[in-house]
Write a protein that holds these residues in place. Structure first.
Motif, PDB file in Angstrom:
ATOM      1  N   LYS A  82      -9.325   4.336   3.853  1.00  0.00           N
ATOM      2  CA  LYS A  82      -8.359   4.389   2.689  1.00  0.00           C
ATOM      3  C   LYS A  82      -8.168   5.894   2.054  1.00  0.00           C
ATOM      4  O   LYS A  82      -6.922   6.008   1.835  1.00  0.00           O
ATOM      5  N   ILE A  83      -9.175   6.562   2.094  1.00  0.00           N
ATOM      6  CA  ILE A  83      -9.047   7.701   1.404  1.00  0.00           C
ATOM      7  C   ILE A  83      -8.170   8.868   2.335  1.00  0.00           C
ATOM      8  O   ILE A  83      -7.404   9.596   1.746  1.00  0.00           O
ATOM      9  N   ALA A  84      -8.210   8.575   3.561  1.00  0.00           N
ATOM     10  CA  ALA A  84      -7.331   9.398   4.590  1.00  0.00           C
ATOM     11  C   ALA A  84      -5.965   8.922   4.122  1.00  0.00           C
ATOM     12  O   ALA A  84      -5.019  10.106   4.439  1.00  0.00           O
ATOM     13  N   GLU A  85      -5.793   8.047   4.064  1.00  0.00           N
ATOM     14  CA  GLU A  85      -4.177   7.620   3.670  1.00  0.00           C
ATOM     15  C   GLU A  85      -3.752   8.288   2.394  1.00  0.00           C
ATOM     16  O   GLU A  85      -2.564   8.727   2.335  1.00  0.00           O
ATOM     17  N   VAL A  86      -4.694   8.310   1.493  1.00  0.00           N
ATOM     18  CA  VAL A  86      -4.526   9.015  -0.067  1.00  0.00           C
ATOM     19  C   VAL A  86      -4.196  10.785   0.695  1.00  0.00           C
ATOM     20  O   VAL A  86      -3.135  11.308   0.225  1.00  0.00           O
ATOM     21  N   ARG A  87      -5.172  11.006   1.366  1.00  0.00           N
ATOM     22  CA  ARG A  87      -4.931  12.562   1.870  1.00  0.00           C
ATOM     23  C   ARG A  87      -3.742  12.753   2.584  1.00  0.00           C
ATOM     24  O   ARG A  87      -2.988  13.897   2.311  1.00  0.00           O
ATOM     25  N   LYS A  88      -3.236  12.054   3.569  1.00  0.00           N
ATOM     26  CA  LYS A  88      -2.121  12.057   4.213  1.00  0.00           C
ATOM     27  C   LYS A  88      -0.873  12.215   3.287  1.00  0.00           C
ATOM     28  O   LYS A  88       0.035  13.044   3.531  1.00  0.00           O
ATOM     29  N   VAL A  89      -0.795  11.165   2.196  1.00  0.00           N
ATOM     30  CA  VAL A  89       0.344  11.039   1.454  1.00  0.00           C
ATOM     31  C   VAL A  89       0.620  12.239   0.500  1.00  0.00           C
ATOM     32  O   VAL A  89       1.456  12.983   0.291  1.00  0.00           O
ATOM     33  N   LEU A  90      -0.704  12.967   0.025  1.00  0.00           N
ATOM     34  CA  LEU A  90      -0.643  14.026  -0.532  1.00  0.00           C
ATOM     35  C   LEU A  90      -0.168  15.286  -0.175  1.00  0.00           C
ATOM     36  O   LEU A  90       0.363  16.003  -0.625  1.00  0.00           O
ATOM     37  N   MET A 126       0.816  -1.192   0.049  1.00  0.00           N
ATOM     38  CA  MET A 126       0.094  -0.067  -0.140  1.00  0.00           C
ATOM     39  C   MET A 126       0.882   1.303  -0.023  1.00  0.00           C
ATOM     40  O   MET A 126       0.452   2.284  -0.522  1.00  0.00           O
ATOM     41  N   GLU A 127       2.124   1.229   0.876  1.00  0.00           N
ATOM     42  CA  GLU A 127       2.745   2.490   0.706  1.00  0.00           C
ATOM     43  C   GLU A 127       3.438   2.678  -0.744  1.00  0.00           C
ATOM     44  O   GLU A 127       3.393   3.774  -1.088  1.00  0.00           O
ATOM     45  N   GLU A 128       3.988   1.809  -1.358  1.00  0.00           N
ATOM     46  CA  GLU A 128       4.388   1.967  -2.538  1.00  0.00           C
ATOM     47  C   GLU A 128       3.249   2.398  -3.601  1.00  0.00           C
ATOM     48  O   GLU A 128       3.634   3.311  -4.474  1.00  0.00           O
ATOM     49  N   LEU A 129       1.943   2.143  -3.532  1.00  0.00           N
ATOM     50  CA  LEU A 129       0.772   2.520  -4.168  1.00  0.00           C
ATOM     51  C   LEU A 129       0.561   3.998  -3.763  1.00  0.00           C
ATOM     52  O   LEU A 129       0.418   4.782  -4.848  1.00  0.00           O
ATOM     53  N   LEU A 130       0.579   4.368  -2.419  1.00  0.00           N
ATOM     54  CA  LEU A 130       0.500   5.839  -2.180  1.00  0.00           C
ATOM     55  C   LEU A 130       1.282   6.631  -2.819  1.00  0.00           C
ATOM     56  O   LEU A 130       1.314   7.849  -3.216  1.00  0.00           O
TER      57      LEU A 130
END
Length: 203
Positions: free
Chosen positions: A85-93, A1-5
């Motif tokens: 899951k979207i919160a993880e996207v928000r965090k990395v962005l 998941m980290e690589e995907l993010l």
């Protein structure tokens, strides 16, 4: 998941958009699809409107989809898992692109046969806080013959636009900058189901 993010944040930084297949696994996608079908059968969906506040109105010549907004204070277990899951996207962005994203809003979207959404931008003067658009498709199967593609008009350095059509294949995630990429949903030849939402710079 980290690589995907990392991949998502890199593509957003460089290209302002990204398409990721199999963002969620099949059982999770199927469960979300079944939940949405149940909500449709319960009559929870409403014809989508355009505009905001007092300017809000149904304009079926512009868009003819149906939506059900998610209540952040009353999410189902499946919806909560999706928001995480979207919160993880928000965090990395925020970490990689410094976008100052603070919250998420989203709705289930259903496009009946023959429906569409004409070209538009998700961020405009009435909704300036939408920074990143996030779409997860839930359909069981899809081919180019089914229509219903997301057509993105991607600005080029020379002032032209590159047209990119994205089929709403189940499990596919599309992420793009809300104020930079005009887009439309082409007429669909079969029922088209997704979750559409926005990462915002307000709480």
């Amino acid at each position: 998941m980290e690589e995907l993010l990392d991949y998502i944040s890199s593509e957003i930084y460089q290209k302002s958009h990204v398409v990721v297949d199999d963002f969620v696994d099949r059982p999770f996608r199927k469960a979300l699809l079944e939940e949405q079908i149940q909500l449709v059968q319960q009559g929870k969906f409403k014809t989508a409107a355009v505009g905001t506040g007092g300017q809000k109105q149904v304009r079926t010549e512009i868009r003819s989809d149906e939506v059900l907004w998610m209540d952040a204070e009353d999410l189902s277990a499946l919806q909560s898992a999706f928001w995480e899951k979207i919160a993880e996207v928000r965090k990395v962005l925020n970490q990689r692109c410094f976008l100052g994203l603070r919250s998420f809003e989203g709705h289930f979207a259903r496009y009946p046969i023959g429906s569409f959404y004409k070209r538009h931008l998700d961020q405009f003067h009435a909704v300036p806080h939408r920074v990143v658009t996030v779409i997860l498709y839930l359909n069981d199967s899809w081919t180019s013959e089914d229509g219903g593609a997301l057509r993105m008009y991607i600005p080029q350095d020379d002032g032209s636009e590159l047209i990119e059509d994205v089929l709403p294949i189940g499990g596919r995630l599309v992420v793009f900058l809300s104020g930079e990429i005009p887009h439309e949903v082409m007429p669909t030849k079969k029922e088209r189901i997704s979750i559409t939402g926005w990462l915002r710079d307000i709480d």
